[in-house]
Design an enzyme around this catalytic site. Structure first.
Site: not given
Ligand code: IMP
Ligand code: ZN
Length: 361
Positions: A18, A68, A101-102, A225
């Site tokens: 996402n 989201h 993330t499911p 991070e």
């Molecule tokens: P999704 O899991 O496909 O919804 O992608 C977005 C999610 O990936 C975010 O809500 C975070 O939980 C995680 N995410 C994306 N980029 C980062 C980052 O740079 N650090 C930590 N988590 C990240």
């Protein structure tokens, strides 16, 4: 140089689904949502974060919340997945490990499983390029080199990593791991721990992460991070198969890394734009690259950080004086750190060999 980086075959191992949504799709979905549910999206906030060049970690996570919000049904998950695959393929990514993330959202009838099913549907629905995501039984023996086959259609191999968000509970994390295990035959190869590094304790997820490793899933952790030496130390002792970022590592962490050789997923633009590294000259890529440490260049979130894998390679070339040959080798080496089986690895090794003969490096 950017054009050359685009034509070079590439391996992407750290991309969040996402966070890689097309900007045009995000805006379209946000507008549509605002028409049906007045006030559902704060447009000025959205435009502010999209247009802003540097984003603090807080703003990055606000951005994810906005993204989201537009996921209001399974079809949207499917569409985002399809487009993200198309975009990576058009950037000449030949192997992609896509993580997501499911999500469970009872109000729209979404379970973690139905969410991942919608992602898989997205993989199936790509038509502009061949998407190879089902592992072949018998160690992917039937993966053949397109050129040898006379098949000129573009192909992208995709594998999935399911992420655990640091806001989740131990039970929810375990559910994600069990889901990953049940979906191995659909190309799920690993588990990631991500989310706001300032949130929660990573030990909440240790039972789920240990279980994943015991069951043969690969684990990658967002690690370092922010400054948190104790967490970094404990994460390294857990011995994940890869780690992402490693920005706030101290000498004792690098010493440990030297003996374990855990590959690092490096996301240059992401680290600079979130101020995790103060300047590109100070980025640990330089040290890792010069010491031949296992590393792979990645995008993190192409939408959020307005980047692509080609741009990341160009950024590395410009910042650290890499020539074409060095970049090609960097890209080729990434094959060694993928989570897919040896059949895929061998296929990619042969693929890079055959391309190296024809590319101007
Ligand atoms: P999704 O899991 O496909 O919804 O992608 C977005 C999610 O990936 C975010 O809500 C975070 O939980 C995680 N995410 C994306 N980029 C980062 C980052 O740079 N650090 C930590 N988590 C990240
Ligand atoms: Zn990430």
């Amino acid at each position: 140089m950017e054009e050359w980086c685009k034509t070079m075959p590439k391996v992407e191992l750290h991309a969040h689904l996402n966070g890689s949504i097309r900007v045009s799709t995000l805006l379209e979905l946000a507008k549509a949502l605002n028409e049906t549910q007045k006030g559902a999206i704060n447009f000025s906030q959205m435009e502010h974060v999209i247009m802003k060049y540097d984003l603090s970690l807080i703003e990055v996570f606000q951005f994810f919340d906005l993204i989201h919000n537009v996921i209001t049904d399974h079809n949207i998950v499917t569409r985002i997945t399809k487009e993200v695959i198309e975009d990576f393929a058009s950037d000449n990514v030949v192997y992609l490990e896509l993580r997501t993330t499911p999500k469970r959202n009872d109000s729209i009838g979404m379970s973690k499983r139905s969410y991942v099913d919608a992602v898989i549907k997205g993989l199936r629905s790509v038509s502009s390029v061949d998407v190879d995501f089902i592992p072949k039984t018998g160690d992917s023996k039937s993966l053949t080199n397109d050129k040898c086959n006379g098949n000129s259609r573009k192909r992208i191999i995709v594998r999935l990593i399911l992420s655990i968000d640091r806001r989740e509970t131990t039970e929810a994390a375990m559910e994600t791991v069990k889901l990953a295990l049940e979906m191995r035959h659909l190309g799920v190869v690993g588990i990631d721990l991500s989310g706001n590094p300032k949130t929660g304790e990573w030990t909440t997820y240790l039972p789920a992460l240990k279980f994943a490793q015991e069951q043969g899933l690969n684990v990658t952790l967002h690690c370092g991070e922010i400054r948190n030496p104790k967490e970094i130390k404990n994460m390294l002792e857990f011995h994940p198969q890869r780690i992402g970022h490693a920005c706030f590592f101290e000498d004792e962490h690098w010493r440990k890394m030297k003996s374990t050789k855990i590959p690092v997923e490096i996301c240059l633009t992401s680290n600079i734009r979130t101020f995790s590294v103060s300047s590109i000259e100070d980025h640990h890529f330089d040290y890792l690259y010069k010491t031949k440490y296992p590393l792979v260049l990645c995008t993190d979130d192409t939408c959020v950080f307005n980047t692509s894998l080609s741009k990341e390679y160009k950024y590395a070339a410009d910042s650290f004086g890499l020539g074409r040959w060095e970049m090609f080798e960097l890209s080729r080496n990434a094959v060694e750190y993928i989570f897919a089986d040896n059949g895929v690895k061998n296929y990619l090794r042969k693929y890079f060999n055959s391309v190296s003969k024809n590319m101007e490096v």
